[in-house]
Design an enzyme around this catalytic site. Structure first.
Site, mmCIF file in Angstrom:
data_model
loop_
_atom_site.group_PDB
_atom_site.id
_atom_site.type_symbol
_atom_site.label_atom_id
_atom_site.label_comp_id
_atom_site.label_asym_id
_atom_site.label_seq_id
_atom_site.Cartn_x
_atom_site.Cartn_y
_atom_site.Cartn_z
ATOM 1 N N TRP A 48 -3.683 -21.590 42.130
ATOM 2 C CA TRP A 48 -3.935 -22.727 41.225
ATOM 3 C C TRP A 48 -5.439 -22.878 40.953
ATOM 4 C CZ3 TRP A 48 -3.017 -28.490 43.025
ATOM 5 C CH2 TRP A 48 -3.170 -29.335 41.932
ATOM 6 N N HIS A 104 -9.124 -15.533 52.087
ATOM 7 C CA HIS A 104 -8.488 -16.373 53.122
ATOM 8 C C HIS A 104 -9.185 -16.168 54.474
ATOM 9 C CE1 HIS A 104 -5.240 -17.272 50.409
ATOM 10 N NE2 HIS A 104 -4.640 -16.121 50.513
ATOM 11 N N SER A 223 -3.721 -25.593 33.517
ATOM 12 C CA SER A 223 -3.529 -25.508 34.975
ATOM 13 C C SER A 223 -2.487 -26.488 35.513
ATOM 14 C CB SER A 223 -4.861 -25.702 35.698
ATOM 15 O OG SER A 223 -5.425 -26.968 35.387
ATOM 16 N N PHE A 225 1.170 -27.552 36.770
ATOM 17 C CA PHE A 225 2.170 -26.758 37.491
ATOM 18 C C PHE A 225 3.153 -26.148 36.499
ATOM 19 C CE2 PHE A 225 6.226 -26.286 39.758
ATOM 20 C CZ PHE A 225 5.813 -25.407 40.739
ATOM 21 N N ARG A 245 6.365 -22.762 43.481
ATOM 22 C CA ARG A 245 7.637 -23.203 44.049
ATOM 23 C C ARG A 245 7.921 -24.643 43.663
ATOM 24 N NH1 ARG A 245 9.514 -25.611 48.750
ATOM 25 N NH2 ARG A 245 7.369 -26.257 49.127
ATOM 26 N N GLY A 247 5.035 -27.297 44.079
ATOM 27 C CA GLY A 247 3.748 -27.796 43.599
ATOM 28 C C GLY A 247 3.520 -29.282 43.788
HETATM 29 P P1 A3P Z 1 4.459 -25.135 47.309
HETATM 30 O O1 A3P Z 1 5.051 -23.963 48.041
HETATM 31 O O2 A3P Z 1 4.362 -26.361 48.174
HETATM 32 O O3 A3P Z 1 5.152 -25.420 46.019
HETATM 33 P P2 A3P Z 1 -1.295 -20.320 47.246
HETATM 34 O O4 A3P Z 1 -1.602 -20.046 45.818
HETATM 35 O O5 A3P Z 1 -2.504 -20.544 48.092
HETATM 36 O O6 A3P Z 1 -0.355 -19.307 47.809
HETATM 37 O O7 A3P Z 1 -0.536 -21.734 47.293
HETATM 38 C C1 A3P Z 1 0.746 -21.880 46.765
HETATM 39 C C2 A3P Z 1 1.085 -23.341 46.608
HETATM 40 O O8 A3P Z 1 0.339 -23.893 45.505
HETATM 41 C C3 A3P Z 1 2.558 -23.564 46.289
HETATM 42 O O9 A3P Z 1 2.938 -24.764 46.949
HETATM 43 C C4 A3P Z 1 2.505 -23.702 44.791
HETATM 44 O O10 A3P Z 1 3.623 -24.346 44.216
HETATM 45 C C5 A3P Z 1 1.252 -24.521 44.604
HETATM 46 N N1 A3P Z 1 0.758 -24.482 43.219
HETATM 47 C C6 A3P Z 1 0.537 -23.400 42.447
HETATM 48 N N2 A3P Z 1 0.142 -23.753 41.214
HETATM 49 C C7 A3P Z 1 0.088 -25.103 41.204
HETATM 50 C C8 A3P Z 1 -0.245 -26.074 40.207
HETATM 51 N N3 A3P Z 1 -0.615 -25.712 38.976
HETATM 52 N N4 A3P Z 1 -0.174 -27.380 40.559
HETATM 53 C C9 A3P Z 1 0.199 -27.751 41.791
HETATM 54 N N5 A3P Z 1 0.529 -26.885 42.763
HETATM 55 C C10 A3P Z 1 0.484 -25.571 42.482
#
Ligand code: A3P
Length: 288
Positions: A48, A104, A223, A225, A245, A247
């Site tokens: 994100w 990370h 940006s 979700f 998933r 978000g």
């Molecule tokens: P969830 O599994 O709780 O939905 P990373 O990119 O570090 O792997 O993190 C993934 C998490 O960020 C996921 O959380 C995902 O849904 C969430 N995410 C990705 N894009 C997003 C957005 N635009 N807004 C809010 N959450 C987002």
């Protein structure tokens, strides 16, 4: 599933995307002072915030008539510092500024030159209960990581630090040592969720990327979700479904039982109570 992981300096990494050879080469990586770095524990919202950063940088570059400088586009590979092969850093040398880099890694495993050159680092934080929840679903989805039979099994692994990229609480604890570095700014998943426009602006200012209000609004719109999920097959292929998933905030309430809840609270107390990064997590609001 253990053989999906290998260990480097006491921390395990997925052998599917990282390699010991690359970690050796990593120490020779040379940061530039204008590199744009995003650091965060896995599942904190890297993709994100990564998209926001990439959008900001490429919009600015277009305005300036610069070449594109998106690592992902240029090299057609993951923009993570620790993902790829041993020759990656040679290829990165040829990239024009400003390079966008995600990681990370814990701070003591990050190449020295990043700190020496005062390269700016945006440190992304997310509350540990939602991180664990997201990590569990990601591990059991289409991912390069070991999967788990049950949530309880995952929870034990998470709480004992037997995770790819290490123990969440160590991660925050180690980064807390850098909290007063002038080149580091933090942002939380939750604050960005609450006010994306403010977050985007804050990120642009930190990296000294100057965009018009209209351009900033474009970054904000792209940006959401919803927008990112809809676009995910193009940006992330088959991974799209597991990466975008739910978000949201507080999905942990669907998985944690009372004992697990208390165990996490205790770990927070033990590692992060009284620390600056601990305070930024707003644990009392998001984890109770
Ligand atoms: P969830 O599994 O709780 O939905 P990373 O990119 O570090 O792997 O993190 C993934 C998490 O960020 C996921 O959380 C995902 O849904 C969430 N995410 C990705 N894009 C997003 C957005 N635009 N807004 C809010 N959450 C987002």
């Amino acid at each position: 599933s253990e053989d999906l992981l290998f260990s480097y300096k006491g921390i395990s990494y997925p052998a599917t995307v990282c390699s010991p050879e690359q970690f050796k080469a990593l120490e020779a990586f040379e940061a530039r002072s204008d590199d744009v770095i995003l650091a965060g524990y896995p599942k904190s919202g890297t993709n994100w915030v990564g998209q926001i950063i990439t959008d900001l940088v490429t919009t600015c570059a277009k305005n300036d008539g610069d070449e594109t400088n998106n690592l992902n586009d240029e090299l057609d590979e993951f923009p993570y510092l620790e993902v790829g092969d041993a020759e990656k850093y040679q290829r990165m040398k040829k990239l024009p500024s400003r390079r966008i880099i995600f990681t990370h890694l814990m701070p003591h495993n990050i190449p020295e030159s990043i700190f020496k050159n005062k390269t700016k680092i945006l440190l992304l934080l997310r509350n540990p209960k939602d991180v664990a929840t997201s990590y569990y679903h990601f591990s059991n989805g289409l991912s390069p990581l070991p999967s788990y039979e049950t949530w309880d099994e995952f929870f034990t692994a998470f709480m004992t630090g037997k995770m790819p990229w290490g123990f969440y609480f160590d991660y925050i604890f180690e980064w807390n040592k850098h909290i007063d570095d002038e080149n580091i700014m933090t942002i939380t998943y939750e604050e960005l969720k609450e006010n994306r426009a403010m977050g985007v602006k804050k990120i642009a200012e930190f990296f000294e990327l100057s965009l018009t209000e209209e351009e900033l609004q474009g970054v904000v719109d792209r940006s959401s979700f919803q927008a990112m999920k809809e676009n995910s097959e193009k940006t992330h292929g088959a991974f799209g479904n597991v990466l975008f998933r739910k978000g949201g905030v507080s999905d942990w309430k669907n998985l944690f039982n009372e004992d697990q809840n208390q165990e996490m609270d205790k770990k927070f107390e033990e590692y992060l109570a009284g620390t600056k990064l601990g305070a930024k997590l707003n644990y009392g609001v998001h984890c109770k």
